[in-house]
Design a protein around this motif. Structure first.
Motif, PDB file in Angstrom:
ATOM      1  N   ARG A 165      24.960  36.057  61.089  1.00 40.89           N
ATOM      2  CA  ARG A 165      25.349  36.839  62.275  1.00 40.89           C
ATOM      3  C   ARG A 165      26.854  37.107  62.259  1.00 40.89           C
ATOM      4  NH1 ARG A 165      25.472  38.426  67.400  1.00 40.89           N
ATOM      5  NH2 ARG A 165      26.522  37.095  68.941  1.00 40.89           N
ATOM      6  N   PHE A 166      27.623  36.134  61.870  1.00 38.79           N
ATOM      7  CA  PHE A 166      29.074  36.329  61.783  1.00 38.79           C
ATOM      8  C   PHE A 166      29.391  37.529  60.880  1.00 38.79           C
ATOM      9  CE2 PHE A 166      33.290  35.803  60.024  1.00 38.79           C
ATOM     10  CZ  PHE A 166      34.041  35.435  61.131  1.00 38.79           C
ATOM     11  N   ARG A 167      28.757  37.516  59.705  1.00 46.69           N
ATOM     12  CA  ARG A 167      29.009  38.624  58.765  1.00 46.69           C
ATOM     13  C   ARG A 167      28.607  39.968  59.364  1.00 46.69           C
ATOM     14  NH1 ARG A 167      26.475  35.559  53.456  1.00 46.69           N
ATOM     15  NH2 ARG A 167      28.169  34.060  53.206  1.00 46.69           N
ATOM     16  N   GLU A 168      27.472  39.953  60.018  1.00 51.33           N
ATOM     17  CA  GLU A 168      26.930  41.190  60.558  1.00 51.33           C
ATOM     18  C   GLU A 168      27.848  41.768  61.655  1.00 51.33           C
ATOM     19  OE1 GLU A 168      22.838  42.427  63.023  1.00 51.33           O
ATOM     20  OE2 GLU A 168      23.436  40.332  62.733  1.00 51.33           O
ATOM     21  N   VAL A 169      28.257  40.907  62.586  1.00 50.86           N
ATOM     22  CA  VAL A 169      29.111  41.389  63.682  1.00 50.86           C
ATOM     23  C   VAL A 169      30.451  41.875  63.151  1.00 50.86           C
ATOM     24  CG1 VAL A 169      30.415  40.663  65.738  1.00 50.86           C
ATOM     25  CG2 VAL A 169      28.022  39.969  65.471  1.00 50.86           C
ATOM     26  N   ARG A 170      31.024  41.089  62.266  1.00 44.46           N
ATOM     27  CA  ARG A 170      32.346  41.449  61.753  1.00 44.46           C
ATOM     28  C   ARG A 170      32.301  42.771  60.981  1.00 44.46           C
ATOM     29  NH1 ARG A 170      37.078  39.612  63.154  1.00 44.46           N
ATOM     30  NH2 ARG A 170      37.807  39.353  61.003  1.00 44.46           N
ATOM     31  N   ILE A 178      46.757  49.855  59.014  1.00 47.27           N
ATOM     32  CA  ILE A 178      45.317  49.566  58.917  1.00 47.27           C
ATOM     33  C   ILE A 178      44.964  48.856  57.609  1.00 47.27           C
ATOM     34  CG2 ILE A 178      44.661  51.439  60.477  1.00 47.27           C
ATOM     35  CD1 ILE A 178      43.649  52.989  58.034  1.00 47.27           C
ATOM     36  N   ALA A 179      45.742  49.079  56.578  1.00 51.78           N
ATOM     37  CA  ALA A 179      45.435  48.385  55.309  1.00 51.78           C
ATOM     38  C   ALA A 179      45.725  46.891  55.435  1.00 51.78           C
ATOM     39  CB  ALA A 179      46.245  48.995  54.169  1.00 51.78           C
ATOM     40  N   GLU A 180      46.858  46.558  56.041  1.00 53.12           N
ATOM     41  CA  GLU A 180      47.166  45.141  56.237  1.00 53.12           C
ATOM     42  C   GLU A 180      46.169  44.475  57.180  1.00 53.12           C
ATOM     43  OE1 GLU A 180      51.192  46.512  57.059  1.00 53.12           O
ATOM     44  OE2 GLU A 180      51.833  44.455  56.607  1.00 53.12           O
ATOM     45  N   ILE A 181      45.738  45.222  58.158  1.00 55.46           N
ATOM     46  CA  ILE A 181      44.772  44.634  59.098  1.00 55.46           C
ATOM     47  C   ILE A 181      43.433  44.410  58.404  1.00 55.46           C
ATOM     48  CG2 ILE A 181      43.426  45.151  61.185  1.00 55.46           C
ATOM     49  CD1 ILE A 181      46.088  46.275  62.341  1.00 55.46           C
ATOM     50  N   ALA A 182      43.066  45.298  57.523  1.00 52.05           N
ATOM     51  CA  ALA A 182      41.846  45.076  56.738  1.00 52.05           C
ATOM     52  C   ALA A 182      41.996  43.803  55.898  1.00 52.05           C
ATOM     53  CB  ALA A 182      41.564  46.290  55.855  1.00 52.05           C
ATOM     54  N   SER A 183      43.174  43.594  55.323  1.00 56.36           N
ATOM     55  CA  SER A 183      43.408  42.361  54.549  1.00 56.36           C
ATOM     56  C   SER A 183      43.311  41.131  55.442  1.00 56.36           C
ATOM     57  CB  SER A 183      44.800  42.384  53.905  1.00 56.36           C
ATOM     58  OG  SER A 183      44.906  43.462  53.022  1.00 56.36           O
ATOM     59  N   TYR A 184      43.874  41.254  56.619  1.00 49.66           N
ATOM     60  CA  TYR A 184      43.836  40.156  57.582  1.00 49.66           C
ATOM     61  C   TYR A 184      42.384  39.805  57.911  1.00 49.66           C
ATOM     62  CZ  TYR A 184      44.823  37.855  62.149  1.00 49.66           C
ATOM     63  OH  TYR A 184      44.914  36.999  63.220  1.00 49.66           O
ATOM     64  N   ARG A 185      41.613  40.812  58.168  1.00 44.99           N
ATOM     65  CA  ARG A 185      40.198  40.569  58.490  1.00 44.99           C
ATOM     66  C   ARG A 185      39.489  39.901  57.319  1.00 44.99           C
ATOM     67  NH1 ARG A 185      38.009  42.934  63.150  1.00 44.99           N
ATOM     68  NH2 ARG A 185      35.947  42.727  62.186  1.00 44.99           N
ATOM     69  N   ARG A 186      39.729  40.390  56.121  1.00 44.88           N
ATOM     70  CA  ARG A 186      39.076  39.786  54.955  1.00 44.88           C
ATOM     71  C   ARG A 186      39.472  38.320  54.788  1.00 44.88           C
ATOM     72  NH1 ARG A 186      39.968  44.925  52.634  1.00 44.88           N
ATOM     73  NH2 ARG A 186      41.946  44.174  51.778  1.00 44.88           N
ATOM     74  N   ALA A 187      40.753  38.029  54.969  1.00 47.02           N
ATOM     75  CA  ALA A 187      41.220  36.649  54.782  1.00 47.02           C
ATOM     76  C   ALA A 187      40.577  35.724  55.809  1.00 47.02           C
ATOM     77  CB  ALA A 187      42.740  36.588  54.879  1.00 47.02           C
ATOM     78  N   VAL A 188      40.528  36.147  57.049  1.00 46.81           N
ATOM     79  CA  VAL A 188      39.916  35.314  58.085  1.00 46.81           C
ATOM     80  C   VAL A 188      38.411  35.209  57.873  1.00 46.81           C
ATOM     81  CG1 VAL A 188      39.407  35.230  60.558  1.00 46.81           C
ATOM     82  CG2 VAL A 188      41.758  35.614  59.767  1.00 46.81           C
ATOM     83  N   ASP A 189      37.804  36.286  57.461  1.00 46.62           N
ATOM     84  CA  ASP A 189      36.358  36.239  57.194  1.00 46.62           C
ATOM     85  C   ASP A 189      36.047  35.244  56.088  1.00 46.62           C
ATOM     86  OD1 ASP A 189      35.910  38.068  59.148  1.00 46.62           O
ATOM     87  OD2 ASP A 189      35.438  39.750  57.823  1.00 46.62           O
TER      88      ASP A 189
END
Lengths: 428, 428, 428, 428
Positions: A17-22, A106-117
C-alpha cells in the motif's frame, strides 16, 4: 490519529500500500510541467511540488527520523521548507511564500521522494510495532488527503491562466439519472463516530450518541439545474437569503455564480464551467460543485429547506450506502480514468460519496470526549476546531478510503476551491 | 525614441547586432531552471521567462506585425500576455499576476524566440527604411534594458529563498583603489542632453542649456565602508537625517542596512551580503549598492553634503570619462565574465559607469521642449515622468551601450532592488 | 524660517497682529459644533479642534517654553497630543488617530488658547530679540496656513456627510469676465526666490537665477467650462493623456470629475458641486478647483499645452501682479465675507492669486544653496522635498500674506482636497 | 422575537417600563461630552450618539411608521443614517463611517428621542394589539442591549485616549470570596431553551432536548489570579495550547495579556487595568474579563479542562441560580451605582450572572426547529448564525432582564471588547 492496537493490515499489505499511494502521487503530478508545479495562485493553494515534498517530509520527520537509527536527513533545510503547520517541529516557511520557492526543483524533489521511499521500504521489510504501523498508516492517509489537495490546487492554477489549459484530456463519463425525493428519518438517539478496527482520524472519535428530531434528507445532491433556478430567481441579489457574513462576502467578492463558472458574452449557450479537462457547458443534471458554505446555506433557505447537521447525514448515509461503513471500499481515483469518473462529479443514484463534498450545518468542533493524539501529530486535526464547517461524503477527486461514513472534512465557510456541493434537509 | 535620419549602423551590422543581443538574453537565462524562471517574489519583479517573451513580443508587435506583409502572430494570446504597459496596444495581463502564469513554459518561449528571430533575420536581410531600422534599434535597446532587469529580478528571486542559491559561480575580480577627493566645477551655463547620430531614448532630448552654481562632486562613489560608518553613527535611527516619506518607509519596512545585507547572529565577522555569486562578507572598499533614494539622501545629509543634480553629474562625467560621450563604447556584460566584473560593483578609478547606478537630486521630469515619440512607443518613457528620481551612470550589470553620459535611468525613491548607489556633491 | 536681523514690524504691530491672527482662527471655528470639530474623515484631514490646539502648541513649545522663564505647560500631555510631525520635539500622537481623540474637548481647547494668548501677550509687551520676533512671526504664518487647512478639512468633513450640511450661508459674489489669451515671455536668465525684508519661509530662499526658454502662460485659469469639454471628450477614459501613476489612480479611485462634483440622476441640469455654502450647479466661468496634479497634467496634455514650471510662473506673475512682490498686501480672508469672495474661487482678471492654487510642472525640491533653519523649526519645510509637486498663487481661502509671488505650496500629485486648479503654459 | 399571545405586562406597566428604559439610556450618555459621543475607535465600536439615535430609529421604523396613522418621520434622512443592518429596510450608512458623522449632533438627537418618546407615550396610552406590544417589548430589549454596547464602546473610546479619562468616578465594591470546587452533573437528556410567558429572543427557541455525557462545571469564574499564572507559565507563547486561528491572532495582534491590561515599565507593582472608573491594579480575586474566545479556549486547555457547551451551562446555571429561570429578576444596572457593582465584575458566589459573559464551546447556530420572526425584525438574530461563539450568563454592565438562563449572546472568537470571561468544564 486513532491509536490502534493491531496493524491496519498485514505487514506485506502495508508495504504494498505504501508503494501504491506514493506512486499515485507521482502519477498525479506527471501531466504537469516544472512551471505548473511551482506557482501559487492564492494563499490557500500550494504548489504541486510542495505537496510532493511535504508528504515526503511527513515520513522523514515522524517515521524515519525518530525510528530509524542513524537516519540522516536528505537535506536539513527541508525540515524548515516543507513543514506545513506543525508548531512542535519548529519554525517553517511561510505559507503565502510557497510560490516564491524555486529550489528545490522538481528533479530534486523526485530524488527526495525516491530516497525516502527506499528508506521506508527497508523499514517496512522489518517487523514493526503496531504504533509505528499506525503512524505510517496515518502518513499514507495524510498523503491521500494531499492527493486531493493537489487536484484542487492545480485546478485553481490552471483556471487562473488566461489560456485556461487543461490538466488531462478525455471523454466525459456517461450520466445516469440521480435519485429523487426525500429520505425520511424518525430521529431519536443515534450513534455516530468511528469505532472500528481500521484507520480513522482522531476527529472521528469517540463514537457517541446524539439526539435528533425527525427529519428528511434529499435523495440526491443539489444539481446545476437547481442552481440555475436559484440564480434566475435572483438568489445572489437577495440579502434576506444570506447570513450576514455571507452577504458581505458576496458583495466584496462579486460572486454571482459558483467558482469556475463563466458567462462568455459571445457564447449564446450561456454558462460554461472550467474543469480539469477544459471548459464545457454547465450540465443541468450534474451536482453543483465549487460553492461555498455561504452559498449552500443561502440556497437551502431559498429552497425552503436547510443543510443537514453532520449526525443526520452520517446516520442516513451509512444506512443507505453500506460501503460507507467499511474501510477503503469506495472506488478510488484511478489515473487511467482521470478523465472519466475521477475528475467530474457523478450524477447517479443517491450520491453519498464520490461526487462532491457536502456542506453541513455543523460547525467543526470536537466530539464529546475527544482527545487529540499526543505529540506533533496531535496538531493534525484538533487545532482547526473553530471557524470552519464540516463537510461529509467525499468527492470525485477523493482517494479510496477517504469516503468513510464517519469522515469529517472541514473548510472555512467562504471556501470555494474544494469540490464542494450540498444536499438538502428538512424538519419533519 | 529619437528619430534618426540615418541607420545606426550599416545593415549587416544591425543584423549581427540583433543576433548578438538576442542570444545574450538566452545566455543570461541559461543558468536558471524552469522553476527559477517562473516565480515573482514581489510586484516589481517579473519572471525571467516573462522577460524573454516580452522582449520578443516587442519585435513582433511593433516590427513584424506592422511591417511584414502576411505576418501571423506566433500565438494570438501572447499579445495580451506579454504586453507590459502599452495602453495603445490593448488590455494586458496584470503585472502582479505574472508569477501565476505557468504556460507558456520555457520551452515554448524558446520556440517563440526562435520563430521571431527567424522572421526578423529575414527582414534584416532586406533593405529597410531608416525609420524601421531605428525602431529595431529601439527594440534592441529595450531588450538590453530587460537584460539588466532580468539580473535585478533573479537576484531578488534567489535571495528570497531560504536556501540563498547562487546564480553563477566564480571568483571575485581583483579590486584596485578608487579615486579620492573632490572634482571642482565652476558652474555657469552648461549644455546637457543627447544630440548625436547614434541611438538615444527620447527622454535624453532635446539637448539644452542649464544654469549651475559652483559645486564639486566626489571623485568616487560612496563605499560600503562609508556606509558602515553611517550605520555605526545611528544613521537609520536619526529622524532628522531623513525626508519625511523616507523616515516613514524606514519605520514601516524596518530598514537598518542596504538590501541584501544580513547580520548573522552566529557570524562574528559582522555583515554579509547576498550576491549573484552567493553570500560573502561586506567589502569596505566596494561601492555601496542596493540603497534607496531615501537612504542615499539621508546619507548625504549625514555626510554634510547632498546628492548631485543630473546636470551636474552629466557635465562632469562626460568631461572626466570621454567614453561616456560616445555610443556603446563602455564595456558590456560578457557572459564568460559574469562571475567577474559583470556581477559585482567595481571599485577602481572614478567609477562613473559600470559600477552602480547613482541616485541624483533630480526628480524625473521632461527636459524643456521634450516631446514623446508618436504612437505606442511614445509610452516608453514619457508617462513615467512623476514620482521618480533620476539615476545616472550605469551599473556592473548594465549592458554595453547603456552607459551613455546622457542616459537617464529612473526609479521610485523607495526602490532598492536595482543596483543603486550614490556619489556626493557639495556647493562651492 | 528666514533669519531676519530686524523685527518684521514694530513691536506693537506684532502684538496687534498676534491678536488678529489668533482670533481669526477662533472665528473660523465658530460656525462649527463640538461634533463637527472632532472627526477625521480621511488620514489627510485633521479635526478642527486639533488645528486650534496644534497652532497653540507651536507657540507654547517653541516660544513660551524656551523663552519665558518659569513657564509651565498648560497640560504636559499636550506636548505629545498636539505635535504634528516635529521629530525633534519627541514622540507624537499618530496622525490617523486624531479623529479618535475626544479629550480635550473644544471648551478645554478654548481655555488652552486663552492661556497661551495671555502669556504671549505679556511676552509681546516686552522688548524682544529679533530672533524671537521672527520665531513668533513664523508661528503666525504657521497658524495662517492652518486656517486654510481648517477650511479644506472642514469642507471634506461636511461633504462626507450624507446630509451635506453647509459651513456658512450667504450669497455668491458677482462674477466678472476673466482675461483671455496668452502672456508671452522671451525666456533667458531670470531671478526667483525671496530676498526681501519681510517674512518668508525657508523654502523660498535663496533668491537665485534660472535659465528659461521662450514660453507663454495662459492669461487666465482653466475654467469649469474647459473641464466639462475635457470630460465630454472622454478625458478620464483616455490612457494616452495620463501619467502612468495618474492613470492607475483614476482606475483605483474611479475618478470621473473633480472632487466634490456630483451628477444627480434626478437632476436634469447636470453636474453640481458641493461648496462650503452648500451644493450648487457647476458654473462654467469659474476656475476649476479640487483637481489633482494628475488631472491637471492630463488636461494640459489634452489641450496641447503643459503645466508651467515654477520659475515661469513666478517671473510672469510678479511682473503682471505687482501686489505679489510685496508682503501681506493681497486681500485676506474676512469672516464677514466668508460667504462672499472668501470661500469661492474668483473668476476675474488674470487670477494670479486669491482664486485657486495652481499646479506646476515642478517637483518640490530645494533651491540651489538651500539650507533649512536650525533646530526643530527646520523640519518645517525641508523634509517634504520629495514626491510632491509645487503649487503657486494662493486660493480664495488663503489668508492675507500667503499670496507672495515667491510662496511655494506643495502637495502630493493625487491630492484633491486642497483648493487646487491650474493655468496652462506652452513652449514658444 | 417570540410571538406572544398575551402582553408582556399590563399596558400601564409597559408604558412605565418604556419610560424607564428610554431614560436610562440618556442617563448612561449623560457623563459624556459631545466629542465623546461622536467618535469611533474601531469598526466594531459605534458612537454613543449613534446608539441613542439608532434605538430611537427602531421604534420609529418598526412601531410608529407602520402603526400610527399619519405619523411623519422626524427626519427622512434618519431612515438611512440610523439603520444598523436591516437589509429589508433599505440601504444604510456604512458602519465603519459612523465616526465621520457630525450631524445630527447630540442636541438634535436628544430632540429626536423626545419626539419619538412623546409619540410612543401617546400610543402606549391606547389599547394595543398583543403583537404590537410584543414588538414594543422587543424594542425595549433591543435598547437594553445597546445600553450594554454603549458601555463597551465608550470604554474602548476612553481607553484609546492617551489621557485615559474615566467615565464616572467612584469607589470599588467590596469583594467577597467566590465559591470554589466543581459542580457535578450526571448528563443524560436535558431540556434547554425558552418556553415561558415572558419576553425572549427568537434564538432562544424552541425549547428542546439535548443529550449530555457526565461533566462538571467550575463553581466560580476563572480569575485574574488564575490568568496571571497562565501568563507566568508562558501561556501566550505556547503554540500547542492554541487553536490555529487563535495562534495566528496572538501573533498578528501581539497579545500578551487581556485587553485593557498594561504593564507600566515604571510601575513596580506590575499589571494595571483600565476600567470605566479609571486605571487600577489588577485584582487577583476578580474574574478575568476582556479575553477573547481564543484566549479562553487556550486557558482551558492549559488548565487541563475545556469550555462548557451551552447546554451544560444552561442546565446547571438554572438549577443553581433560580433567579435565572425567571424574567427580569436579576439586579439591573443602576445609574447611581454605576461606580459600584455596575461597572466592575463581581467576585462573589458562583457568579452565574452579573459578572462577566462566559464563553462556551458552542458555535452560534440555530436550535433544532428554529425559525426567525417574519419581516425585518427577523434579521435580528438569525443572520449571524455562523462564525461566532455563544456566551452565557451576563455581565456587570448587562441591564436587568438580560440575564435569563436561556439567553444566548454571541461574538466572534477574536472579540475582546465585550465584558467576556470564562468558566471551566471537565468530562467525568
Amino acid at each position: 490519529m486513532k491509536t490502534v492496537t493491531r496493524p491496519v493490515a498485514a505487514q506485506a499489505e502495508l508495504r504494498a500500500r505504501f508503494r501504491e499511494v506514493r506512486s499515485f502521487t507521482e502519477a498525479l503530478a506527471s501531466p504537469l510541467s516544472a512551471e505548473d508545479q511551482t506557482v501559487q495562485t492564492m494563499p490557500d493553494v500550494s504548489p504541486t511540488k510542495w505537496h510532493r515534498a511535504h508528504t515526503t517530509w511527513f515520513f522523514e520527520t515522524f517515521v524515519l527520523g525518530p525510528h530509524v537509527p542513524g537516519h540522516r536527513d536528505f537535506d536539513p533545510d527541508y525540515r524548515f521548507l516543507f513543514n506545513s503547520y506543525y508548531e512542535a517541529v519548529g519554525p517553517r516557511h511561510a505559507r503565502p511564500q510557497r510560490g516564491t520557492l524555486t529550489r528545490p526543483g522538481i528533479a530534486e524533489i523526485a530524488s527526495y521522494r525516491r530516497a525516502v521511499d527506499e528508506a521506508m521500504d527497508a523499514l517496512l521489510g522489518q517487523g514493526l510495532a503496531p504504533e509505528l504501523e499506525a503512524l505510517i498508516e496515518l502518513g499514507l492517509n495524510h498523503e491521500q488527503q494531499h492527493q486531493e489537495l493537489m487536484l484542487m490546487d492545480i485546478k485553481h492554477v490552471l483556471a487562473t491562466s488566461p489560456l485556461a489549459p487543461l490538466y488531462v484530456d478525455g471523454p466525459f463519463p456517461p450520466l445516469s439519472a440521480p435519485a429523487e425525493g426525500w429520505i425520511e428519518h424518525p430521529g431519536g438517539v443515534v450513534t455516530i463516530g468511528y469505532d472500528g478496527d481500521g484507520f480513522s482520524f482522531d476527529n472521528e472519535c469517540p463514537r457517541h450518541e446524539e439526539l435528533l428530531t425527525p427529519f428528511a434528507l434529499g435523495a440526491r445532491l443539489v444539481s446545476n439545474g437547481d442552481w440555475l433556478e436559484f440564480m434566475a430567481d435572483g438568489g445572489y441579489d437577495k440579502a434576506e437569503l444570506w447570513m450576514s457574513d455571507g452577504w458581505a462576502t458576496v458583495q466584496s467578492e462579486g460572486w454571482e455564480a459558483p467558482e469556475y463558472w463563466a458567462l462568455d458574452a459571445r457564447d449564446i449557450d450561456g454558462w460554461s464551467v472550467q474543469t480539469l479537462t477544459g471548459p464545457r457547458p454547465v450540465a443541468p443534471d450534474e451536482p453543483v460543485v465549487h460553492v461555498s458554505w455561504y452559498e449552500a446555506d443561502a440556497f437551502a433557505r431559498w429552497a425552503g429547506a436547510r443543510l443537514p447537521c453532520e449526525a443526520e447525514w452520517e446516520v442516513v448515509a451509512v444506512e443507505r450506502e453500506p460501503a460507507l461503513s467499511g474501510v477503503r471500499t469506495a472506488p478510488g481515483l484511478d489515473l487511467d480514468g482521470l478523465a472519466g469518473p475521477g475528475l467530474h462529479p457523478l450524477s447517479c443514484g443517491e450520491q453519498w460519496a464520490g461526487s462532491v463534498w457536502q456542506w453541513t450545518a455543523s460547525s467543526y468542533s470536537p466530539y464529546p470526549g475527544f482527545h487529540p493524539a499526543p505529540g506533533a501529530v496531535g496538531e493534525y486535526n484538533g487545532k482547526f476546531m473553530v471557524n470552519q464547517q464540516v463537510l461529509r461524503g467525499g468527492a470525485c477527486v477523493t482517494p479510496a478510503g477517504h469516503t468513510r461514513g464517519t469522515y469529517r472534512n472541514f473548510f472555512y465557510p467562504a471556501s470555494r476551491w474544494p469540490f464542494t456541493g450540498l444536499r438538502l434537509a428538512v424538519d419533519r
